[in-house]
Design an enzyme around this catalytic site. Structure first.
Site, PDB file in Angstrom:
ATOM      1  N   GLY A   1      29.600  40.057  54.322  1.00 27.70           N
ATOM      2  CA  GLY A   1      29.950  41.353  54.594  1.00 27.70           C
ATOM      3  C   GLY A   1      29.710  42.049  53.260  1.00 27.70           C
ATOM      4  O   GLY A   1      29.452  42.099  52.844  1.00 27.70           O
TER       5      GLY A   1
ATOM      6  N   GLN B   1      31.282  49.482  48.584  1.00 24.55           N
ATOM      7  CA  GLN B   1      30.371  48.687  47.520  1.00 24.55           C
ATOM      8  C   GLN B   1      29.050  49.906  47.746  1.00 24.55           C
ATOM      9  O   GLN B   1      28.588  48.811  47.216  1.00 24.55           O
ATOM     10  CB  GLN B   1      30.048  47.390  48.559  1.00 24.55           C
ATOM     11  CG  GLN B   1      31.669  46.659  48.067  1.00 24.55           C
ATOM     12  CD  GLN B   1      31.262  45.654  48.642  1.00 24.55           C
ATOM     13  OE1 GLN B   1      31.330  44.551  49.604  1.00 24.55           O
ATOM     14  NE2 GLN B   1      30.664  44.286  47.613  1.00 24.55           N
TER      15      GLN B   1
ATOM     16  N   CYS C   1      31.685  38.018  45.582  1.00 23.79           N
ATOM     17  CA  CYS C   1      31.260  38.732  46.126  1.00 23.79           C
ATOM     18  C   CYS C   1      30.067  39.672  45.636  1.00 23.79           C
ATOM     19  O   CYS C   1      30.108  39.138  44.766  1.00 23.79           O
ATOM     20  CB  CYS C   1      32.263  39.591  45.398  1.00 23.79           C
ATOM     21  SG  CYS C   1      32.658  41.618  45.686  1.00 23.79           S
ATOM     22  N   LEU C   2      29.575  40.741  46.812  1.00 26.46           N
ATOM     23  CA  LEU C   2      28.222  41.618  46.382  1.00 26.46           C
ATOM     24  C   LEU C   2      27.672  42.410  45.292  1.00 26.46           C
ATOM     25  O   LEU C   2      27.513  42.930  44.555  1.00 26.46           O
ATOM     26  CB  LEU C   2      27.634  41.868  47.676  1.00 26.46           C
ATOM     27  CG  LEU C   2      27.280  41.125  49.155  1.00 26.46           C
ATOM     28  CD1 LEU C   2      26.808  41.681  49.801  1.00 26.46           C
ATOM     29  CD2 LEU C   2      25.930  40.041  49.189  1.00 26.46           C
TER      30      LEU C   2
ATOM     31  N   HIS D   1      38.997  40.390  52.812  1.00 23.30           N
ATOM     32  CA  HIS D   1      38.358  40.615  51.480  1.00 23.30           C
ATOM     33  C   HIS D   1      37.970  41.655  51.839  1.00 23.30           C
ATOM     34  O   HIS D   1      37.671  42.608  50.651  1.00 23.30           O
ATOM     35  CB  HIS D   1      37.129  39.447  51.084  1.00 23.30           C
ATOM     36  CG  HIS D   1      36.545  39.093  50.368  1.00 23.30           C
ATOM     37  ND1 HIS D   1      36.632  38.967  48.880  1.00 23.30           N
ATOM     38  CD2 HIS D   1      35.500  40.571  50.010  1.00 23.30           C
ATOM     39  CE1 HIS D   1      35.087  39.120  48.392  1.00 23.30           C
ATOM     40  NE2 HIS D   1      34.597  40.080  48.503  1.00 23.30           N
ATOM     41  N   GLU D   2      37.400  42.418  53.092  1.00 23.48           N
ATOM     42  CA  GLU D   2      36.855  43.875  52.775  1.00 23.48           C
ATOM     43  C   GLU D   2      37.456  44.135  52.924  1.00 23.48           C
ATOM     44  O   GLU D   2      37.363  45.216  52.587  1.00 23.48           O
ATOM     45  CB  GLU D   2      35.461  43.335  53.625  1.00 23.48           C
ATOM     46  CG  GLU D   2      34.527  42.978  53.992  1.00 23.48           C
ATOM     47  CD  GLU D   2      33.994  42.502  52.818  1.00 23.48           C
ATOM     48  OE1 GLU D   2      33.663  43.927  52.284  1.00 23.48           O
ATOM     49  OE2 GLU D   2      33.282  41.687  52.440  1.00 23.48           O
TER      50      GLU D   2
ATOM     51  N   HIS E   1      38.832  45.901  49.635  1.00 22.28           N
ATOM     52  CA  HIS E   1      37.810  46.883  49.496  1.00 22.28           C
ATOM     53  C   HIS E   1      38.479  48.636  49.531  1.00 22.28           C
ATOM     54  O   HIS E   1      38.028  48.823  48.865  1.00 22.28           O
ATOM     55  CB  HIS E   1      36.217  46.039  49.684  1.00 22.28           C
ATOM     56  CG  HIS E   1      35.217  45.152  48.740  1.00 22.28           C
ATOM     57  ND1 HIS E   1      35.350  45.448  47.224  1.00 22.28           N
ATOM     58  CD2 HIS E   1      34.938  44.479  49.210  1.00 22.28           C
ATOM     59  CE1 HIS E   1      34.587  44.828  46.901  1.00 22.28           C
ATOM     60  NE2 HIS E   1      34.145  43.774  48.221  1.00 22.28           N
TER      61      HIS E   1
END
Length: 165
Positions: free
Chosen positions: A45, A50, A93-94, A135-136, A139
């Protein structure tokens, strides 16, 4: 398309609320770049903030690492229902590479969104898809999964994160 730079915590953009997208906006090139970035990372994701885009959109594909791609672009997503049942999963997380934490979230959600062609969707998500979508969406609201941890847990994880940088 292009692979974009992923912002890393504690970049202030990651703590900023993303703005709604005007209906009909052509974001197909951005969505394609975000998918390229997510797959290259490799993640499941990726949200606009991000990659420095403060718009309410994210892309996700929860199955591609197992072989079958199920890409989903979500513009102006909103969760309209959450189950009372919680499930705890290890999240990463990225934008916070190398840091994993056990996070409890609703096991199922109903999410409404538009795709990159402005077709409206509404679907009940469960399992890892529900976790990923939540989660996304965090953000887009300027939150990261670290915000769900106790002060002690967060301090320990951030010390390890900072030491690895």
């Amino acid at each position: 398309m292009a692979v974009m730079k992923i912002l890393h915590w504690p970049d202030p953009v990651l703590a900023t609320m993303a703005g709604r997208i005007d209906p009909g906006a052509d974001l197909r090139a951005l969505v394609a770049d975000m998918f390229d970035t997510m797959y290259a990372a490799p993640g499941r994701g990726l949200a606009g903030p991000q990659v420095g885009v403060l718009k309410r959109l994210f892309v996700m594909d929860c199955t591609w690492k197992e072989g079958e791609k199920t890409p989903r672009a979500c513009l102006n997503p909103q969760i309209t229902w959450r189950s009372d049942e919680l499930v705890t999963r290890e999240e990463g997380c990225l934008s916070i590479p190398g840091v994993l934490a056990e996070i409890a979230r609703p096991a199922e959600v109903v999410m409404r969104w538009h795709d990159e062609n402005w077709v409206e969707h509404e679907e009940k998500l469960s399992g890892f898809e529900a976790t990923c979508a939540q989660h996304e969406l965090d953000h887009l609201d300027g939150r990261v999964y670290l915000d769900y941890l106790s002060d002690g847990q967060r301090t320990d994880l951030l010390a390890a994160y900072e030491a690895a940088q």
